[in-house]
Design a protein around this motif. Sequence first.
Motif, PDB file in Angstrom:
ATOM      1  N   ALA A 106       0.844  -1.210   0.000  1.00 54.16           N
ATOM      2  CA  ALA A 106       0.000   0.000   0.000  1.00 54.16           C
ATOM      3  C   ALA A 106       0.872   1.250   0.000  1.00 54.16           C
ATOM      4  CB  ALA A 106      -0.932  -0.027   1.204  1.00 54.16           C
ATOM      5  N   VAL A 107       1.977   1.225   0.772  1.00 52.72           N
ATOM      6  CA  VAL A 107       2.903   2.362   0.804  1.00 52.72           C
ATOM      7  C   VAL A 107       3.468   2.608  -0.601  1.00 52.72           C
ATOM      8  CG1 VAL A 107       5.180   3.121   1.634  1.00 52.72           C
ATOM      9  CG2 VAL A 107       3.530   2.134   3.249  1.00 52.72           C
ATOM     10  N   PHE A 108       3.951   1.543  -1.228  1.00 51.84           N
ATOM     11  CA  PHE A 108       4.541   1.643  -2.573  1.00 51.84           C
ATOM     12  C   PHE A 108       3.525   2.234  -3.559  1.00 51.84           C
ATOM     13  CE2 PHE A 108       5.620   0.042  -6.773  1.00 51.84           C
ATOM     14  CZ  PHE A 108       7.012   0.083  -6.832  1.00 51.84           C
ATOM     15  N   GLU A 109       2.302   1.735  -3.485  1.00 56.39           N
ATOM     16  CA  GLU A 109       1.292   2.171  -4.464  1.00 56.39           C
ATOM     17  C   GLU A 109       0.846   3.612  -4.225  1.00 56.39           C
ATOM     18  OE1 GLU A 109      -1.482  -1.111  -4.494  1.00 56.39           O
ATOM     19  OE2 GLU A 109      -0.199  -2.191  -5.941  1.00 56.39           O
ATOM     20  N   ARG A 110       0.840   4.026  -2.972  1.00 57.49           N
ATOM     21  CA  ARG A 110       0.505   5.439  -2.703  1.00 57.49           C
ATOM     22  C   ARG A 110       1.590   6.368  -3.258  1.00 57.49           C
ATOM     23  NH1 ARG A 110      -1.934   3.681   2.556  1.00 57.49           N
ATOM     24  NH2 ARG A 110       0.080   4.025   3.554  1.00 57.49           N
ATOM     25  N   TYR A 111       2.863   5.961  -3.144  1.00 59.17           N
ATOM     26  CA  TYR A 111       3.934   6.762  -3.754  1.00 59.17           C
ATOM     27  C   TYR A 111       3.735   6.808  -5.279  1.00 59.17           C
ATOM     28  CZ  TYR A 111       6.995   7.258   0.379  1.00 59.17           C
ATOM     29  OH  TYR A 111       7.537   7.600   1.588  1.00 59.17           O
ATOM     30  N   ALA A 112       3.536   5.635  -5.880  1.00 58.03           N
ATOM     31  CA  ALA A 112       3.432   5.558  -7.342  1.00 58.03           C
ATOM     32  C   ALA A 112       2.330   6.495  -7.824  1.00 58.03           C
ATOM     33  CB  ALA A 112       3.166   4.121  -7.784  1.00 58.03           C
ATOM     34  N   MET A 162       9.092   4.842  -9.820  1.00 58.17           N
ATOM     35  CA  MET A 162       9.326   3.836  -8.779  1.00 58.17           C
ATOM     36  C   MET A 162      10.251   2.750  -9.310  1.00 58.17           C
ATOM     37  SD  MET A 162       7.628   5.101  -6.318  1.00 58.17           S
ATOM     38  CE  MET A 162       7.731   3.827  -5.060  1.00 58.17           C
ATOM     39  N   MET A 163      10.918   2.053  -8.377  1.00 58.38           N
ATOM     40  CA  MET A 163      11.732   0.886  -8.747  1.00 58.38           C
ATOM     41  C   MET A 163      10.876  -0.074  -9.574  1.00 58.38           C
ATOM     42  SD  MET A 163      13.654  -1.722  -6.150  1.00 58.38           S
ATOM     43  CE  MET A 163      14.469  -3.196  -6.770  1.00 58.38           C
ATOM     44  N   PRO A 164      11.433  -0.621 -10.680  1.00 57.97           N
ATOM     45  CA  PRO A 164      10.614  -1.474 -11.554  1.00 57.97           C
ATOM     46  C   PRO A 164      10.233  -2.817 -10.919  1.00 57.97           C
ATOM     47  CG  PRO A 164      12.906  -1.416 -12.315  1.00 57.97           C
ATOM     48  CD  PRO A 164      12.796  -0.428 -11.202  1.00 57.97           C
ATOM     49  N   LEU A 169      11.269  -2.015   0.781  1.00 57.31           N
ATOM     50  CA  LEU A 169      11.503  -0.577   0.704  1.00 57.31           C
ATOM     51  C   LEU A 169      10.922  -0.028  -0.600  1.00 57.31           C
ATOM     52  CD1 LEU A 169      15.151   0.023   2.016  1.00 57.31           C
ATOM     53  CD2 LEU A 169      13.000   0.016   3.304  1.00 57.31           C
ATOM     54  N   SER A 170      10.300   1.144  -0.497  1.00 55.82           N
ATOM     55  CA  SER A 170       9.836   1.867  -1.682  1.00 55.82           C
ATOM     56  C   SER A 170      10.974   2.760  -2.148  1.00 55.82           C
ATOM     57  CB  SER A 170       8.633   2.743  -1.323  1.00 55.82           C
ATOM     58  OG  SER A 170       7.464   1.975  -1.202  1.00 55.82           O
ATOM     59  N   CYS A 171      11.445   2.503  -3.370  1.00 50.65           N
ATOM     60  CA  CYS A 171      12.555   3.283  -3.911  1.00 50.65           C
ATOM     61  C   CYS A 171      12.138   3.914  -5.228  1.00 50.65           C
ATOM     62  CB  CYS A 171      13.775   2.402  -4.140  1.00 50.65           C
ATOM     63  SG  CYS A 171      14.283   1.566  -2.627  1.00 50.65           S
ATOM     64  N   ALA A 172      12.772   5.031  -5.554  1.00 49.30           N
ATOM     65  CA  ALA A 172      12.416   5.728  -6.787  1.00 49.30           C
ATOM     66  C   ALA A 172      13.670   6.307  -7.418  1.00 49.30           C
ATOM     67  CB  ALA A 172      11.410   6.840  -6.495  1.00 49.30           C
ATOM     68  N   ILE A 173      13.562   6.652  -8.703  1.00 56.63           N
ATOM     69  CA  ILE A 173      14.694   7.231  -9.441  1.00 56.63           C
ATOM     70  C   ILE A 173      14.228   8.492 -10.169  1.00 56.63           C
ATOM     71  CG2 ILE A 173      14.316   5.721 -11.456  1.00 56.63           C
ATOM     72  CD1 ILE A 173      17.443   5.631 -11.694  1.00 56.63           C
ATOM     73  N   ILE A 174      15.066   9.514 -10.124  1.00 54.75           N
ATOM     74  CA  ILE A 174      14.742  10.807 -10.741  1.00 54.75           C
ATOM     75  C   ILE A 174      15.143  10.778 -12.211  1.00 54.75           C
ATOM     76  CG2 ILE A 174      15.269  13.291 -10.690  1.00 54.75           C
ATOM     77  CD1 ILE A 174      15.911  12.921  -7.673  1.00 54.75           C
ATOM     78  N   LEU A 224      12.763   5.698  -0.036  1.00 54.92           N
ATOM     79  CA  LEU A 224      11.822   6.614   0.625  1.00 54.92           C
ATOM     80  C   LEU A 224      11.385   6.035   1.970  1.00 54.92           C
ATOM     81  CD1 LEU A 224       9.845   7.079  -2.660  1.00 54.92           C
ATOM     82  CD2 LEU A 224      11.225   8.854  -1.549  1.00 54.92           C
ATOM     83  N   PRO A 225      10.869   6.885   2.852  1.00 58.71           N
ATOM     84  CA  PRO A 225      10.328   6.340   4.100  1.00 58.71           C
ATOM     85  C   PRO A 225       9.315   5.240   3.754  1.00 58.71           C
ATOM     86  CG  PRO A 225      10.330   8.749   4.147  1.00 58.71           C
ATOM     87  CD  PRO A 225      10.708   8.345   2.752  1.00 58.71           C
ATOM     88  N   SER A 226       9.529   4.040   4.295  1.00 58.88           N
ATOM     89  CA  SER A 226       8.718   2.878   3.886  1.00 58.88           C
ATOM     90  C   SER A 226       8.150   2.140   5.079  1.00 58.88           C
ATOM     91  CB  SER A 226       9.578   1.907   3.055  1.00 58.88           C
ATOM     92  OG  SER A 226      10.213   2.569   1.991  1.00 58.88           O
TER      93      SER A 226
END
Length: 428
Positions: A279-285, A295-297, A308-313, A405-407
């Motif tokens: 749910a955390v990951f999907e809220r970020y996405a 988001m991380m693939p 962990l929810s991770c992302a790339i700029i 990200l905070p996860s």
Amino acid sequence: MAFKDAGNIKPFSNRIWLASPTMHGSELNYVTEAIQTNWVSTVGKNINELEARCAELIGRKYAVGLSCGTAALHLAIKLCGEKLYGQPKVAHGSLEGRRVFCTDMTFDATVNPIAYEGGEAVFIDTDPTTWNMDPEALEKAFELYPDTRLVVIANLYGFTGDLTRIVEICHKHGALVVEDAAESFGATYNGLQTGMFGDVSIISFNGNKIVTGSAGGLLLTDSLDDANKVRKWSTQSREDAAWYQHEELGYNYRISNIVAGVALGNTEHLFEHIAQKKAVFERYAEGFGDLPLRMMPIIDGCVPNYWLSCAIIDESAMCRQVRGEREALYIPEAGKSCPTEILEVLARFNAEGRPIWKPMHMQPVYRMNPFVTKHGSGRARSNAYIAQTGAVDAGMDIFRRGLCLPSDNKMTAEEQAVIIELIRRCFE
Ligand SMILES: *Cc1c(COP(=O)(O)O)cnc(C)c1O
């Protein structure tokens, strides 16, 4: 120009963690029973139960409870070393003078046990489409170092690469596989639990993993002989004799029955934690919507545990950022940001993020170890080449532009909305 205005956002009064332990009460019941029945030792019912239940959940025949994931990796790697190269003399590692292929973008606990056993880690570059080991770079490494017979694969942040293909490549070259599933307990690939892909695999119950015992780890195998051997090594290699008889080198690596009680109780909540992390990951996405942040693939066939929810700029939205060995600087720029800025802003508002694992080939401690990309030897590229072409290896690039990200699974949707708003303001 980047982050300038927090509006009416105030720092969180309670820190928002990257990932913190979540206790439910069941843990205390197992610990209390151990204390009341006086099994306060490295033997007891909690250990047996933890081993049996985790082996069954993952689908392996045997699990051996150890003091931490790193100890499990050490014995997994030593076991493979002895299978491949025979038993070394006392005080010599089982991998003395041998090369071992290893995931490059991971926690150093994946790699260090190779050095404990005297081996030389050869780092395999990361696949930007999976953030895990690049199968093409692995193929390349077997071309460059065809005598290599051991590969250590880590599943990053609870997400997998194409494990089926990677294991196939290893076995085609006659190599054994150690799977480091410390971060991915409960994740599956092609319907199989992670921990099923190594000839020997491990998981961890460290305090910030998806489930925890405060510490602890398990080694997983389908061989009864191997399980017994590891259990013996972990208890100082005591032989079955009338006195303390030692015929090989031993370790004090067994898990405690108290720690196993916490891990056992917490593991009963594994799938609940996974649902919360998802749910955390999907809220970020969803929240990042039109921000230049991805988001991380998640690759086809993988059901992550979303540890962990991770992302790339996006490259086009990166401001200038310079990282030395200890410190980082960036130049704020309108419409752009970078991991350093976002992590600083989050910290200022009492939330914990983290850079991506700095790739092992960039670590001073491993500066002399070979590194292989899909193009060949990664060390052969000079800094001048990189400056000219802008080309860096995949791991270095994800480290530069990515962040964790905070996860925490206890973060509320309202708190997360504030985190997302803070990140949005970094790109103003
Ligand atoms: C946490 C972790 C380990 C080590 O586990 P410990 O139980 O802390 O020793 C090993 N590998 C990876 C990838 C990890 O994230």
